[in-house]
Structures are given as C-alpha cells and as structure tokens.
Enzyme design. Structure first.
Site, short mmCIF file in Angstrom:
data_model
loop_
_atom_site.label_atom_id
_atom_site.label_comp_id
_atom_site.label_asym_id
_atom_site.label_seq_id
_atom_site.Cartn_x
_atom_site.Cartn_y
_atom_site.Cartn_z
N CYS A 1 -31.35 34.89 80.62
CA CYS A 1 -31.94 33.67 80.09
C CYS A 1 -33.29 33.46 80.77
CB CYS A 1 -31.02 32.47 80.26
SG CYS A 1 -30.51 32.12 81.96
N ASP B 1 -24.80 39.98 81.22
CA ASP B 1 -25.68 38.81 81.19
C ASP B 1 -25.97 38.48 82.65
OD1 ASP B 1 -27.03 36.49 80.71
OD2 ASP B 1 -25.35 35.40 79.84
N GLY C 1 -17.60 31.95 81.10
CA GLY C 1 -16.91 32.63 80.00
C GLY C 1 -17.33 32.20 78.62
N GLY C 2 -18.47 31.52 78.47
CA GLY C 2 -18.90 31.07 77.15
C GLY C 2 -19.10 32.21 76.17
N LYS C 3 -19.76 33.28 76.62
CA LYS C 3 -19.99 34.42 75.72
C LYS C 3 -18.70 35.19 75.48
CE LYS C 3 -24.92 35.00 76.66
NZ LYS C 3 -25.04 33.87 77.63
N ASP D 1 -10.77 45.42 90.48
CA ASP D 1 -9.61 45.65 89.60
C ASP D 1 -9.79 46.98 88.88
OD1 ASP D 1 -7.77 45.60 87.39
OD2 ASP D 1 -7.65 43.42 87.62
N ALA E 1 -19.46 37.28 83.59
CA ALA E 1 -18.94 36.31 82.63
C ALA E 1 -19.25 34.87 82.98
CB ALA E 1 -17.43 36.49 82.47
N ASP F 1 -16.42 38.64 86.93
CA ASP F 1 -17.55 38.03 87.59
C ASP F 1 -17.46 38.31 89.09
OD1 ASP F 1 -19.80 35.88 86.72
OD2 ASP F 1 -19.21 35.56 88.81
#
Length: 387
Positions: A340, A287, A229-231, A274, A226, A247
C-alpha cells in the site's frame, strides 16, 4: 459538549500525540477519562484530531505553532471559520490566540501539500504529474468502503439491505464487490448485513488487488503477510480454494477465525515455522510491510513518523520476503507482490531487482492505484514461475 469544548479536548489529545503517544491510545485514554462525552462528541473530537494529523504541516503554519493549539487553530483558519467565536477562554473553550498565533502565515508548497520535505523527491519521481493531486487527496478523509461477501449475497442485494437500515451506498468501479458508503457510516457495525457477514469493511483498492489475483477452485493459496486477514477473507469469498494465512506476528490474526466464521468461509492459520507453509502453492500473496504511504488518509501518523532509516529497513524486509516466498510457488504458479505504498522503490523497484537476481520468473500483470482512483494507493506485481 459545546463546539469549543470539543476543540479543547482535541488540543489536549493532539499534545499527547505530539509528545509520542499513539493516536488511538491517546483517543482511548481521553474517552475513558471523559465519561460525560456522548457518542457524537467522541466522533467529533476524533475527526478534529485526525484532520489535524493529516494536515499537520499546513495547520501548524496557519496556527502559528506545531502544538495542539496551533493545529486546531490552523485547521479552523484553513476552513475559513471565525476563531474568535470559539477561542474565547470562557468555560471549557480554549484561551484566545496570543503571540505567534496572532500572525498566521500562508503555507509554502510542500507545507500546503502536507508532504515531508525529505520524501518529496522520491514521491515526485514515483508519481510524476500526479504528485500534487495525490498529496492533496491524502490531506482529506478517506471514503468508507464495504466489500460485499459474494459467498453470501450480491452487491445489489447488500446495498438494498443496508438502505433499509438507513445506510446509503453506491457501487464503486474499482471492484465488483465494492460499495462506497455515502450516508450513516457509523451505523455499519450495528447493521445485520455486517453482523451476519454479508459485508465487511475493506478499502476498494484492496478489493481491486484481490480481484486481479488468479484464483481457481481447488487452488492451494498462501496469504503470507496476512495481518488481520482482510485479503484472506476476500480471496476465500471469490473461489472455493484451499487457503492458508500466515503472519510473522500471529497475534495480528487472532480475530480471523471469528471473522471467517461470520463470513461463512474457511481459512487455515499458520504460525511461523509451521511445516504446512512450505508449499508448493498455486498462488502466494505477499502483501509486504511498507511505508503505508498509499493509506496516509487512514493512518496519517505514518506520514510524519517515517524516517529514511525506517524506509531502508522496510525495503530490506521486502526484499527478504520475496526471496523467502519464491521457492514456495509451484512451477507454473504465481507470486503476487503487493504494497500500500506510492513509492517506486518499494514497488516495481523491488520486483525488478528480484527478477534480476532470480531466474525462472516472468511478470504477467501489474496494477498501480493511487487515491485519485478513489481508494487507497496500492501496487500489485503478479509474477509467474516458469513451468
């Protein structure tokens, strides 16, 4: 600060960066030590520094040396400016050119494209006829994009609200949520639309990746890498889903609760280990860490710091992540692999290798974007687990 003094400041900052100091740290240190510099001065110096980093090879050739002076001098020459008016040595101006600086040379092909020699073959293979245009695009500043938070407003209303505060935008075709800022981007963070979560800074190509994901109300979704956390926020705004963000370094997600609250969405943070991250999930987005070659306009240091050894390490990490997240997807669910990167070895090369070594999966969609599409370079492979 005078224009010449700004050049001197950029030279000093670039010398520290070339010596190993990260760009943001070098700029921050200069800003703290330069209380006399106003906001306009800081913005101008920052632009000089990042322009030089994007065009490090060509500016160095035109400036006679790969030093702070050489880069700034070369940048002026490449822009067709008269250096004698600024490199005067008077007051806070840089000293006049001397030695090799007096004999600039025209950059050769890869120098002119600001492409690392060792990466050129892989980039040519990956980009084909787009190699030169893409590398040229990466030499220039990236547009500023906003993601309209559809949970709170729509694109037309957001554009009108921003315009009322002097921030001019236009819709971008990569995503129905994308606005490109064309005037006054530095006013954004003080705007009500930003402060109250109706818009968020996010590249248009990143928004296009989220728009291509299959999301249905009630889906259980995991954003496995993540970062900030933008996506995650973009997915949560698209549909009422049960969303978890994970993450490997949870510190990257430290601002996510505040951002989610501002946006009016819910995102659960999961630490490594977790039990809640075990699945099954309807969708897992990975990503993955990558070369970042698609976003070199925004983070130009990465172009020059990447090495063959680091690229091999990243490919190993990508392969490992694919194998880790695949079992978390329910039968009939989806695994979205994204980077990216512009390099095929990090993109389709990875998913093709995964499909060869892992049975029970089918590719259902693929999306490749480069800066020629307007945003950053991004890749998405959407895989479905056979039910």
């Amino acid at each position: 600060m005078t224009p010449a003094a700004r050049l001197s400041a950029a030279i000093g900052i670039l010398d520290r960066i070339l010596g190993g100091t990260p760009a943001e740290q070098a700029l921050t240190n200069w800003g703290r030590a330069s209380r006399f510099a106003g906001s306009g001065d800081r913005a101008a110096v920052r632009d000089l520094v990042f322009d030089a980093l994007r065009c490090r090879r060509s500016f160095a050739r035109a400036g006679g040396a790969e030093t702070g002076r050489g880069l700034v001098l070369g940048g002026l020459r490449m822009a067709g400016q008269e250096v004698g008016d600024l490199f005067t040595g008077e007051g806070h101006a840089p000293a006049p050119p001397a030695g090799s600086e007096l004999k600039p040379q025209a950059p050769a092909e890869l120098e002119a494209l600001d492409c690392p020699d060792w990466l050129a073959p892989a980039l040519r293979d990956s980009l084909g006829a787009d190699f030169a245009p893409v590398m040229e695009a990466l030499r220039h500043r990236a547009p500023v994009f906003l993601r309209v938070n559809l949970a709170r407003t729509d694109r037309a209303a957001a554009a009108a609200e921003l315009a009322a505060e002097g921030i001019v935008t236009q819709p971008h075709p990569l995503a129905e949520t994308a606005l490109e800022v064309t005037e006054n981007p530095r006013r954004l963070q003080a705007s009500a639309a930003y402060r109250e979560g109706r818009v968020e800074l996010q590249d248009a190509a990143s928004q296009a990746i989220v728009a291509a994901l299959p999301l249905a109300p009630g889906d259980r979704v995991l954003d496995y890498c993540a970062g900030g956390g933008g996506k995650s926020l973009a997915m949560a705004a698209r549909a009422p889903i049960d969303l978890s963000a994970h993450d490997a370094d949870p510190r990257r997600m430290r601002d996510l609760p505040e951002r989610a609250a501002r946006a009016g969405v819910k995102v659960r943070r999961l630490a490594p280990g977790d039990p809640a991250r075990r699945g099954p999930f309807d969708l897992v987005l990975a990503d993955v860490p990558c070369s970042g070659s698609g976003s070199w306009r925004r983070a130009p240091e990465g172009k020059w710091s990447l090495t063959p050894e680091r690229l091999a390490e990243l490919r190993a990490i990508q392969s490992t992540i694919l194998d880790e997240v695949a079992p978390l997807v329910r039968p009939g669910g989806h695994l979205a692999y994204a980077t990216c990167s512009l390099l095929a070895s990090e993109n389709a090369g990875q998913t093709e290798a995964f499909l060869e070594r892992t049975s029970g999966w089918t590719r259902v969609h693929q999306l490749r974007l480069t800066p020629l599409d307007g945003g950053d370079g991004f890749f998405l492979d959407l895989l479905q687990r056979n039910g």
